[in-house]
Design a protein around this motif. Structure first.
Motif, PDB file in Angstrom:
ATOM      1  N   TYR A  24       6.329  -6.114  -2.416  1.00 27.59           N
ATOM      2  CA  TYR A  24       5.647  -5.038  -3.134  1.00 27.59           C
ATOM      3  C   TYR A  24       5.104  -5.507  -4.484  1.00 27.59           C
ATOM      4  O   TYR A  24       4.711  -4.682  -5.302  1.00 27.59           O
ATOM      5  N   VAL A  63       0.820   0.917 -12.969  1.00 29.15           N
ATOM      6  CA  VAL A  63       0.699   2.366 -12.810  1.00 29.15           C
ATOM      7  C   VAL A  63       2.081   3.008 -12.935  1.00 29.15           C
ATOM      8  O   VAL A  63       2.240   4.038 -13.603  1.00 29.15           O
ATOM      9  N   HIS A  82       0.819  -1.211   0.000  1.00 30.13           N
ATOM     10  CA  HIS A  82       0.000   0.000   0.000  1.00 30.13           C
ATOM     11  C   HIS A  82       0.858   1.269   0.000  1.00 30.13           C
ATOM     12  O   HIS A  82       0.350   2.349  -0.306  1.00 30.13           O
ATOM     13  N   ARG A 134      -0.522  -2.178  -9.441  1.00 28.62           N
ATOM     14  CA  ARG A 134       0.238  -1.003  -8.996  1.00 28.62           C
ATOM     15  C   ARG A 134       1.520  -0.843  -9.805  1.00 28.62           C
ATOM     16  O   ARG A 134       1.939   0.279 -10.096  1.00 28.62           O
ATOM     17  N   ASP A 183       0.913   3.367  -3.178  1.00 28.36           N
ATOM     18  CA  ASP A 183      -0.135   4.344  -3.451  1.00 28.36           C
ATOM     19  C   ASP A 183       0.258   5.741  -2.972  1.00 28.36           C
ATOM     20  O   ASP A 183      -0.256   6.740  -3.482  1.00 28.36           O
ATOM     21  N   GLN A 184       1.141   5.815  -1.972  1.00 25.94           N
ATOM     22  CA  GLN A 184       1.555   7.098  -1.408  1.00 25.94           C
ATOM     23  C   GLN A 184       2.835   7.627  -2.039  1.00 25.94           C
ATOM     24  O   GLN A 184       3.148   8.805  -1.917  1.00 25.94           O
TER      25      GLN A 184
END
Length: 321
Positions: free
Chosen positions: A186, A194, A167, A191, A170-171
């Motif tokens: 990870y 992206v 997660h 993700r 995302d930051q």
């Protein structure tokens, strides 16, 4: 304290309303007192109060213009927005990275290389119930994106211990053309796609359960440790839906550890050996965590709330010598 950009600090205080309706113990005094506690390894609010009151004639010239008391300090830790000190720390990190911008990497590569990982700081469950990690203990995580030129942390995210590492993606800020080196914790294809769409490259260790279809193989020099270099498609529908394009799979044998490693990357231009060296450089983030735990020297948290803990950590990061 003279080296700090106080004009930037004042803007941070104004942005988050740190001194709103505060008459005496301003954010600047709060920061100086907590920095003193960090640099001199104070262990409690009473310890901080006793030390500073013993030197009361010198406090005004240090910039501490109000009385230092346990009550003032406790209230400031609980109520002053931790983002004030986080923003200041990020500003100092930007300045530090500029000093190391011309530092050479271990491999011949012009792009910026980041290593992403996290470390856990254990807490007492009875005092920090908001950070519940296991049935019998609490913890917080420091998710760190380390610029390998320096090395300097480019991004730090503090979360409770239960937040899964994936997660943090995302930051994380993404820079086009940069390399992001990560462990298999990870591995999330949606993700990673992206990152690919934003023009960044990733190098990540593959899981043993990876299912793929080999499209074709590239020639390798096995004397370098590279055993295979393949272009693949993901075989599982859910994974292929998250990452619909092709990947590069590299199998490497490390003579030092006598182990095989399998890496995935979206970069098809670099030599396979360079990809393996990029992942090996990820261990610098482990050395950074070891260094930071030795130098942060947080023996005890001065508050039990989320705001107090984050405030102390960010001021400690700012004050690390």
């Amino acid at each position: 304290m003279q080296h700090l950009p106080w004009h930037h600090f004042d803007r941070c205080v104004s942005r988050y309303g740190g001194d709103h309706k505060v008459k005496e113990f301003k954010c600047s005094s709060h920061f100086r007192v907590m920095s003193f506690a960090q640099l001199t390894c104070r262990e409690s609010l009473r310890d901080i109060e006793a030390c500073l009151r013993a030197m009361r004639p010198k406090l005004y010239h240090m910039g501490i213009r109000s009385t230092v008391s346990r009550n003032n300090l406790s209230n400031a830790n609980e109520q002053r927005d931790w983002r004030i000190y986080a923003t200041l720390a990020q500003q100092l990190i930007v300045r530090a990275r500029q000093l190391y911008a011309d530092e050479p990497l271990a491999m011949d590569l012009d792009a910026t290389v980041y290593a992403l990982d996290s470390t856990t700081i254990d807490l007492c469950l009875s005092l920090f119930r908001w950070a519940r990690f296991r049935r019998t203990k609490s913890a917080i995580k420091l998710h760190t994106l380390l610029d390998l030129r320096g090395p300097i942390p480019a991004f730090i995210h503090i979360s409770d211990g239960k937040l899964h590492d994936v997660h943090a993606l995302d930051q994380m800020p993404i820079e086009a053309g940069s390399f992001y080196v990560m462990d298999r914790g990870y591995l999330d294809f949606a993700r990673l796609f992206v990152l690919h769409q934003l023009g960044a490259f990733f190098v990540i260790r593959a899981k043993r359960s990876l299912r793929y279809v080999r499209v074709h193989s590239l020639p390798v020099e096995k004397s370098t440790g590279v055993r295979s270099d393949q272009i693949i498609d993901l075989a599982i529908a859910h994974s292929r839906q998250g990452y619909p394009e092709r990947l590069r799979r590299i199998r490497f044998f490390d003579e030092e550890t006598q182990r095989f490693f399998v890496y995935l990357t979206n970069n098809f231009a670099l030599p396979a050996l360079t990809i393996a060296q990029l992942y090996k450089s990820r261990w610098q983030v482990e050395l950074f965590f070891k260094w930071i735990k030795q130098h942060l020297r947080i023996k005890r948290f001065m508050g039990t709330s989320v705001n107090a803990v984050k405030t102390q950590i960010w001021i400690a990061i700012t004050s690390v010598p």
